[in-house]
Design a protein around this motif. Structure first.
Motif, PDB file in Angstrom:
ATOM      1  N   MET A 135      10.924  -1.609  -0.889  1.00 21.41           N
ATOM      2  CA  MET A 135      10.364  -1.263  -2.172  1.00 21.41           C
ATOM      3  C   MET A 135      10.081  -2.542  -2.958  1.00 21.41           C
ATOM      4  N   THR A 136       8.924  -2.577  -3.590  1.00 21.26           N
ATOM      5  CA  THR A 136       8.562  -3.746  -4.376  1.00 21.26           C
ATOM      6  C   THR A 136       9.230  -3.707  -5.747  1.00 21.26           C
ATOM      7  N   GLU A 137       9.247  -4.842  -6.399  1.00 16.80           N
ATOM      8  CA  GLU A 137       9.800  -4.914  -7.754  1.00 16.80           C
ATOM      9  C   GLU A 137       8.977  -4.047  -8.707  1.00 16.80           C
ATOM     10  N   GLU A 138       7.648  -4.050  -8.518  1.00 14.91           N
ATOM     11  CA  GLU A 138       6.785  -3.226  -9.366  1.00 14.91           C
ATOM     12  C   GLU A 138       7.114  -1.743  -9.187  1.00 14.91           C
ATOM     13  N   ALA A 139       7.279  -1.316  -7.936  1.00 15.11           N
ATOM     14  CA  ALA A 139       7.618   0.090  -7.678  1.00 15.11           C
ATOM     15  C   ALA A 139       8.951   0.442  -8.333  1.00 15.11           C
ATOM     16  N   GLN A 140       9.930  -0.443  -8.220  1.00 11.43           N
ATOM     17  CA  GLN A 140      11.241  -0.194  -8.831  1.00 11.43           C
ATOM     18  C   GLN A 140      11.114  -0.025 -10.342  1.00 11.43           C
ATOM     19  N   ASP A 166       4.321   9.949  -5.860  1.00 11.91           N
ATOM     20  CA  ASP A 166       2.967   9.808  -6.404  1.00 11.91           C
ATOM     21  C   ASP A 166       2.680   8.374  -6.820  1.00 11.91           C
ATOM     22  N   VAL A 167       3.652   7.738  -7.467  1.00 10.79           N
ATOM     23  CA  VAL A 167       3.482   6.341  -7.877  1.00 10.79           C
ATOM     24  C   VAL A 167       3.289   5.455  -6.658  1.00 10.79           C
ATOM     25  N   ASP A 168       4.072   5.677  -5.605  1.00  9.52           N
ATOM     26  CA  ASP A 168       3.898   4.896  -4.380  1.00  9.52           C
ATOM     27  C   ASP A 168       2.473   5.018  -3.850  1.00  9.52           C
ATOM     28  N   ALA A 169       1.958   6.243  -3.814  1.00  8.00           N
ATOM     29  CA  ALA A 169       0.601   6.469  -3.308  1.00  8.00           C
ATOM     30  C   ALA A 169      -0.430   5.739  -4.162  1.00  8.00           C
ATOM     31  N   LEU A 170      -0.266   5.809  -5.481  1.00  4.62           N
ATOM     32  CA  LEU A 170      -1.244   5.168  -6.360  1.00  4.62           C
ATOM     33  C   LEU A 170      -1.098   3.653  -6.393  1.00  4.62           C
ATOM     34  N   LEU A 171       0.114   3.146  -6.220  1.00  4.42           N
ATOM     35  CA  LEU A 171       0.285   1.688  -6.120  1.00  4.42           C
ATOM     36  C   LEU A 171      -0.403   1.153  -4.860  1.00  4.42           C
ATOM     37  N   LYS A 172      -0.356   1.906  -3.776  1.00  4.99           N
ATOM     38  CA  LYS A 172      -1.058   1.506  -2.542  1.00  4.99           C
ATOM     39  C   LYS A 172      -2.562   1.488  -2.770  1.00  4.99           C
ATOM     40  N   HIS A 178      -5.584  -2.141 -11.379  1.00  3.29           N
ATOM     41  CA  HIS A 178      -4.293  -2.134 -12.058  1.00  3.29           C
ATOM     42  C   HIS A 178      -3.819  -0.703 -12.262  1.00  3.29           C
ATOM     43  N   TYR A 179      -2.619  -0.396 -11.762  1.00  3.14           N
ATOM     44  CA  TYR A 179      -1.974   0.884 -12.061  1.00  3.14           C
ATOM     45  C   TYR A 179      -1.253   0.705 -13.386  1.00  3.14           C
TER      46      TYR A 179
END
Length: 135
Positions: free
Chosen positions: A1-6, A91-97, A105-106
């Motif tokens: 997991m990335t820092e942004e995702a966290q 959902d956030v993971d999908a949109l960050l990808k 930019h998300y």
């Protein structure tokens, strides 16, 4: 997991907790609007296509003028779901990808409070109730 995702996972948990504490109706599906933006319209269009393929409704792109005079294009990836942090994280993971793939930019998500005391956009309002008496 990335820092942004966290960071977004923490945002998801905190926002859902705040909505819950405020009394939003957890039994109802909420309309969730995820925000994506980019200075490059073509990149944003490609991101919108991928967001649609990922199961989101996509709004028309809008052009916004920034305070510094610059221009940015944005759209919302919309989904209707119950408030569940694990589902939001997915959902956030999908949109960050999607954002990473297209260099857009998300910018998080928003929703509306759902409850018996929620203000409906269809409600008839007396402007004097909100604007004060101008006399």
């Amino acid at each position: 997991m990335t820092e942004e995702a966290q960071q977004w996972y923490e945002f998801n948990a905190e926002t859902i907790e705040a909505l819950t504490e405020d009394g939003t109706d957890l039994a109802q599906a909420h309309t969730i609007e995820h925000h994506l933006a980019c200075k490059n319209f073509e990149a944003l269009e490609k991101a919108a296509v991928d967001a649609f393929k990922a199961g989101f409704e996509v709004t028309d792109a809008e052009e916004l003028i920034l305070d510094d005079g610059g221009t940015v294009f944005c759209f919302d990836a919309v989904v209707k779901k119950k408030l569940n942090v694990e589902v939001f994280n997915t959902d956030v993971d999908a949109l960050l990808k999607v954002a990473e793939k297209h260099k857009v930019h998300y910018d998080g998500w928003g929703t509306y409070y759902m409850g018996d005391d929620a203000i409906s956009m269809e409600d008839d309002f007396d402007d004097d109730d909100y604007l004060g008496d101008s006399e």
